[in-house]
Enzyme design. Sequence first.
Site, PDB file in Angstrom:
ATOM      1  N   ARG A 250       9.368 -26.797  53.880  1.00 15.07           N
ATOM      2  CA  ARG A 250      11.036 -26.423  53.637  1.00 15.07           C
ATOM      3  C   ARG A 250      11.736 -25.960  54.811  1.00 15.07           C
ATOM      4  O   ARG A 250      11.638 -24.916  55.175  1.00 15.07           O
ATOM      5  CB  ARG A 250      11.088 -25.621  52.560  1.00 15.07           C
ATOM      6  CG  ARG A 250      12.707 -25.333  51.987  1.00 15.07           C
ATOM      7  CD  ARG A 250      12.769 -24.754  50.760  1.00 15.07           C
ATOM      8  NE  ARG A 250      12.329 -23.376  50.511  1.00 15.07           N
ATOM      9  CZ  ARG A 250      12.574 -22.430  49.646  1.00 15.07           C
ATOM     10  NH1 ARG A 250      13.379 -22.965  48.732  1.00 15.07           N
ATOM     11  NH2 ARG A 250      12.161 -21.300  49.595  1.00 15.07           N
TER      12      ARG A 250
ATOM     13  N   ASP B 197      12.654 -13.574  47.281  1.00 15.95           N
ATOM     14  CA  ASP B 197      13.265 -14.068  48.468  1.00 15.95           C
ATOM     15  C   ASP B 197      14.590 -13.876  48.545  1.00 15.95           C
ATOM     16  O   ASP B 197      15.207 -13.120  47.862  1.00 15.95           O
ATOM     17  CB  ASP B 197      12.834 -15.454  48.589  1.00 15.95           C
ATOM     18  CG  ASP B 197      13.262 -16.476  47.760  1.00 15.95           C
ATOM     19  OD1 ASP B 197      13.997 -16.086  46.800  1.00 15.95           O
ATOM     20  OD2 ASP B 197      12.821 -17.502  47.741  1.00 15.95           O
TER      21      ASP B 197
END
Length: 543
Positions: free
Chosen positions: A165, A446
């Site tokens: 990603r 996150d």
Amino acid sequence: MSSPSLPKGLHLTTSVPSEGSKIITTEALEFLAILHRTFESRRQELLKNRVKVQAELDQGKPLTFLPETKDIRDAPGWSCAPPAPGLEDRRVEITGPTDRKMVINALNSGAKTFMADFEDSNSPTWSNMVLGQANLYDAIRRQIDFETNGKQYKLVEKPAVLLVRPRGWHLPEPRLLVDGVPMSGSLFDFGLYFFHNAAELLKRGSGPYFYLPKMEHHLEARLWNDAFNLATSHLGLKQGCIRATVLIETLPAAFQMEEILYELKEHSAGLNCGRWDYIFSFIKKQRAHKQCVMPDRSDVTMTVPFMDAYVRLLIQTCHKRKVAAMGGMSAQIPIKNDPEANERAMSKVRADKLREVTAGHDGTWVAHPALIKIALEVFDEHMKGPNQYHIRREDVNVTDKQIADSTVPGKITEQGVRDNVSAALSYCAAWISGNGCVPINYLMEDAATAEIARVQLWQWCKYASKTDSGKTISPSYLQPIFSEESAKVSKLPGIDPSHVKVASEYMAGQVKAEWPSDFLTSDLLGHLEGVGVVGGSGKKASL
């Protein structure tokens, strides 16, 4: 530390770690320069369009399915590319940052795939970005084994399939200037990984596979598709060798799922419910509307109307076009010192995965290896084949009003306020310290969690929301809570008190602002080493 010979027009604002010298090469930089010079102006146009759309939303214009792309949505005859090698069965995926030990443990975890993350679970320090690329380079070539403190870390015979990603379109890579302009973080991450590894992956029977974050318009997917085509052509590789799964994690993207698949048709591997960022975007995009004020973060579950509608539409859309509909993240960490609390937590994980597989999802995400067995058991019982593309969900008829429905039962509690303050301060301080994946209250968090916390605190102050005990939330109400939680966070292991001070000042400014900033990762980027000043000019790095 070292620096390669730089192509004309390129400038590095810092030196390259010695372990990264095989990554930041002259040839790789030449490739990055081609990507930048080809696509930077379009990237900037698309970012300006985001600002335009937000201004329209602020003025009351509703988001809808685009009338100009109705033919794409209605056309029955097109489908996306078939699954690439290793992506036929993705029932459990694990995600995490790209440090060496994490990469080995994730690839060895028993999950079907591992999404190596340069985005939300990563703090984009220069060493994290460059050494993360070096770790993936070594993992692909099976030369990542190492030993530390007498313990060996070694890849198993058949590791998980690797996906990467890159950062979202909005983030720059300020340590690399091309013609005096910071390069796109998206193209930097994608370009380095593709340049060094695409041919090697194909030779080994896999391929360059990606997760694409934070898109807000199908033309942003077209930009990715064009970058894929250029990169593949430039390196002389077979067109269509790339596969990309798009995270639907912004409110505008929820209205353009089919268009996004269509733009990436040759390269598409499906869509993913990026559910925590989606909640953040849902609040942020509707920031001007008091009726969209949300209760405690813990009350915004997958069963509330707007989340349920988004999930059902995503599954229907993916299966209509014969690609994977991936479920969301379970961020739970085992609670080792309390068996009863741990079992309650694991029961919630099982229920979450059961809801996903019975809804029609083809796979799911976990943040900790201990959850893989639980998720696999649920999917193995209820998904007998490699995927569920055959479940078309033709019963689903999601309207634009359902996607934007802000009805969320719940209340704002004093504990909910405090939890948001604590989460935002803990994460921001850790991120500035170079850690983007932070355990908070037995959850591996996150940036998305901190973003929800940030915009909720702003929203509650903006509209003078009241707690269930009758207290009005305002910057003055939050000030002592910021002080108390800052003192607690400063005592946590590995936290620098000076970074907590930065985080607290930042959050105090956010709750007083007319509008919240777009992304805390953009706001705090200047606090990372080597970023605040570009090329000795005294100017801060920016888009």
